[in-house]
Design a protein around this motif. Sequence first.
Motif, PDB file in Angstrom:
ATOM      1  N   ASN A   1       0.794  -1.233   0.000  1.00 24.06           N
ATOM      2  CA  ASN A   1       0.000   0.000   0.000  1.00 24.06           C
ATOM      3  C   ASN A   1       0.831   1.291   0.000  1.00 24.06           C
ATOM      4  O   ASN A   1       0.685   2.132   0.894  1.00 24.06           O
ATOM      5  CB  ASN A   1      -0.961   0.026   1.191  1.00 24.06           C
ATOM      6  CG  ASN A   1      -1.923  -1.127   1.190  1.00 24.06           C
ATOM      7  OD1 ASN A   1      -2.207  -1.709   0.149  1.00 24.06           O
ATOM      8  ND2 ASN A   1      -2.425  -1.479   2.352  1.00 24.06           N
ATOM      9  N   PRO A   2       1.683   1.501  -1.012  1.00 24.65           N
ATOM     10  CA  PRO A   2       2.410   2.774  -1.060  1.00 24.65           C
ATOM     11  C   PRO A   2       1.448   3.933  -1.309  1.00 24.65           C
ATOM     12  O   PRO A   2       0.502   3.813  -2.081  1.00 24.65           O
ATOM     13  CB  PRO A   2       3.365   2.580  -2.245  1.00 24.65           C
ATOM     14  CG  PRO A   2       2.689   1.582  -3.110  1.00 24.65           C
ATOM     15  CD  PRO A   2       1.941   0.664  -2.174  1.00 24.65           C
ATOM     16  N   ASP A   3       1.676   5.024  -0.616  1.00 24.28           N
ATOM     17  CA  ASP A   3       0.822   6.208  -0.748  1.00 24.28           C
ATOM     18  C   ASP A   3       1.725   7.435  -0.798  1.00 24.28           C
ATOM     19  O   ASP A   3       2.404   7.756   0.180  1.00 24.28           O
ATOM     20  CB  ASP A   3      -0.137   6.283   0.434  1.00 24.28           C
ATOM     21  CG  ASP A   3      -1.116   7.441   0.334  1.00 24.28           C
ATOM     22  OD1 ASP A   3      -1.460   7.838  -0.797  1.00 24.28           O
ATOM     23  OD2 ASP A   3      -1.537   7.950   1.392  1.00 24.28           O
ATOM     24  N   LEU A   4       1.738   8.108  -1.938  1.00 20.72           N
ATOM     25  CA  LEU A   4       2.579   9.283  -2.125  1.00 20.72           C
ATOM     26  C   LEU A   4       1.922  10.485  -1.461  1.00 20.72           C
ATOM     27  O   LEU A   4       0.815  10.868  -1.802  1.00 20.72           O
ATOM     28  CB  LEU A   4       2.786   9.539  -3.625  1.00 20.72           C
ATOM     29  CG  LEU A   4       3.742  10.646  -3.999  1.00 20.72           C
ATOM     30  CD1 LEU A   4       5.154  10.355  -3.486  1.00 20.72           C
ATOM     31  CD2 LEU A   4       3.761  10.823  -5.504  1.00 20.72           C
ATOM     32  N   ASN A   5       2.613  11.073  -0.493  1.00 18.56           N
ATOM     33  CA  ASN A   5       2.085  12.234   0.224  1.00 18.56           C
ATOM     34  C   ASN A   5       2.507  13.543  -0.436  1.00 18.56           C
ATOM     35  O   ASN A   5       1.698  14.450  -0.591  1.00 18.56           O
ATOM     36  CB  ASN A   5       2.554  12.228   1.678  1.00 18.56           C
ATOM     37  CG  ASN A   5       2.081  11.002   2.419  1.00 18.56           C
ATOM     38  OD1 ASN A   5       1.005  10.489   2.161  1.00 18.56           O
ATOM     39  ND2 ASN A   5       2.918  10.498   3.314  1.00 18.56           N
ATOM     40  N   VAL A   6       3.803  13.645  -0.794  1.00 19.68           N
ATOM     41  CA  VAL A   6       4.352  14.881  -1.356  1.00 19.68           C
ATOM     42  C   VAL A   6       5.409  14.525  -2.389  1.00 19.68           C
ATOM     43  O   VAL A   6       6.214  13.628  -2.176  1.00 19.68           O
ATOM     44  CB  VAL A   6       5.022  15.741  -0.250  1.00 19.68           C
ATOM     45  CG1 VAL A   6       5.663  16.983  -0.832  1.00 19.68           C
ATOM     46  CG2 VAL A   6       4.044  16.121   0.831  1.00 19.68           C
ATOM     47  N   ILE A   7       5.407  15.238  -3.503  1.00 17.99           N
ATOM     48  CA  ILE A   7       6.510  15.176  -4.465  1.00 17.99           C
ATOM     49  C   ILE A   7       6.702  16.575  -5.017  1.00 17.99           C
ATOM     50  O   ILE A   7       5.730  17.263  -5.352  1.00 17.99           O
ATOM     51  CB  ILE A   7       6.262  14.132  -5.574  1.00 17.99           C
ATOM     52  CG1 ILE A   7       7.533  13.939  -6.382  1.00 17.99           C
ATOM     53  CG2 ILE A   7       5.094  14.512  -6.444  1.00 17.99           C
ATOM     54  CD1 ILE A   7       7.545  12.690  -7.232  1.00 17.99           C
ATOM     55  N   LYS A   8       7.952  17.031  -5.032  1.00 19.58           N
ATOM     56  CA  LYS A   8       8.262  18.382  -5.497  1.00 19.58           C
ATOM     57  C   LYS A   8       9.464  18.332  -6.423  1.00 19.58           C
ATOM     58  O   LYS A   8      10.476  17.722  -6.092  1.00 19.58           O
ATOM     59  CB  LYS A   8       8.605  19.295  -4.312  1.00 19.58           C
ATOM     60  CG  LYS A   8       7.460  19.557  -3.375  1.00 19.58           C
ATOM     61  CD  LYS A   8       7.903  20.466  -2.249  1.00 19.58           C
ATOM     62  CE  LYS A   8       6.770  20.652  -1.243  1.00 19.58           C
ATOM     63  NZ  LYS A   8       7.204  21.459  -0.093  1.00 19.58           N
ATOM     64  N   ALA A   9       9.334  18.969  -7.563  1.00 13.05           N
ATOM     65  CA  ALA A   9      10.461  19.100  -8.486  1.00 13.05           C
ATOM     66  C   ALA A   9      11.393  20.190  -7.959  1.00 13.05           C
ATOM     67  O   ALA A   9      10.945  21.243  -7.519  1.00 13.05           O
ATOM     68  CB  ALA A   9       9.967  19.440  -9.875  1.00 13.05           C
ATOM     69  N   LYS A  10      12.669  19.926  -7.998  1.00 16.81           N
ATOM     70  CA  LYS A  10      13.679  20.868  -7.506  1.00 16.81           C
ATOM     71  C   LYS A  10      14.770  21.012  -8.553  1.00 16.81           C
ATOM     72  O   LYS A  10      14.844  20.252  -9.502  1.00 16.81           O
ATOM     73  CB  LYS A  10      14.310  20.345  -6.203  1.00 16.81           C
ATOM     74  CG  LYS A  10      13.343  20.133  -5.073  1.00 16.81           C
ATOM     75  CD  LYS A  10      13.057  21.412  -4.394  1.00 16.81           C
ATOM     76  CE  LYS A  10      12.204  21.156  -3.155  1.00 16.81           C
ATOM     77  NZ  LYS A  10      12.046  22.312  -2.357  1.00 16.81           N
ATOM     78  N   GLY A  11      15.659  21.951  -8.334  1.00 20.50           N
ATOM     79  CA  GLY A  11      16.825  22.096  -9.193  1.00 20.50           C
ATOM     80  C   GLY A  11      16.597  23.069 -10.332  1.00 20.50           C
ATOM     81  O   GLY A  11      15.589  23.758 -10.420  1.00 20.50           O
TER      82      GLY A  11
END
Length: 98
Positions: free
Chosen positions: A60-70
């Motif tokens: 049960n993976p659940d993505l909470n936050v993803i942010k592109a950086k750089g």
Amino acid sequence: TTRSDSVRLLDEVAKVLPEGVHLTSYTQDKQKQKFTGVAQSNARVSAFMRNISRSEWIKNPDLNVIKAKGRTEGDRYKYSTFELTAVQKTTDADDQNK
């Protein structure tokens, strides 16, 4: 019966972590796992989640936050930071005790 589960779980985390994904933090609260890290791309995070879904010890993976950086003046490379949670699968002995 669950004494060796911690070792197996950490071994499984190493197996499901794809190339290009690096964990900066890993915490566990009972059965809940929290992974924080840096990936070369969003696709690498997706691969990590697919690997977790196929895992023997994590589900049960659940993505909470993803942010592109750089790609700013100070950063040479583009990357993504992420935070996701998953659940440790229970052993048969745990299921029988419920």
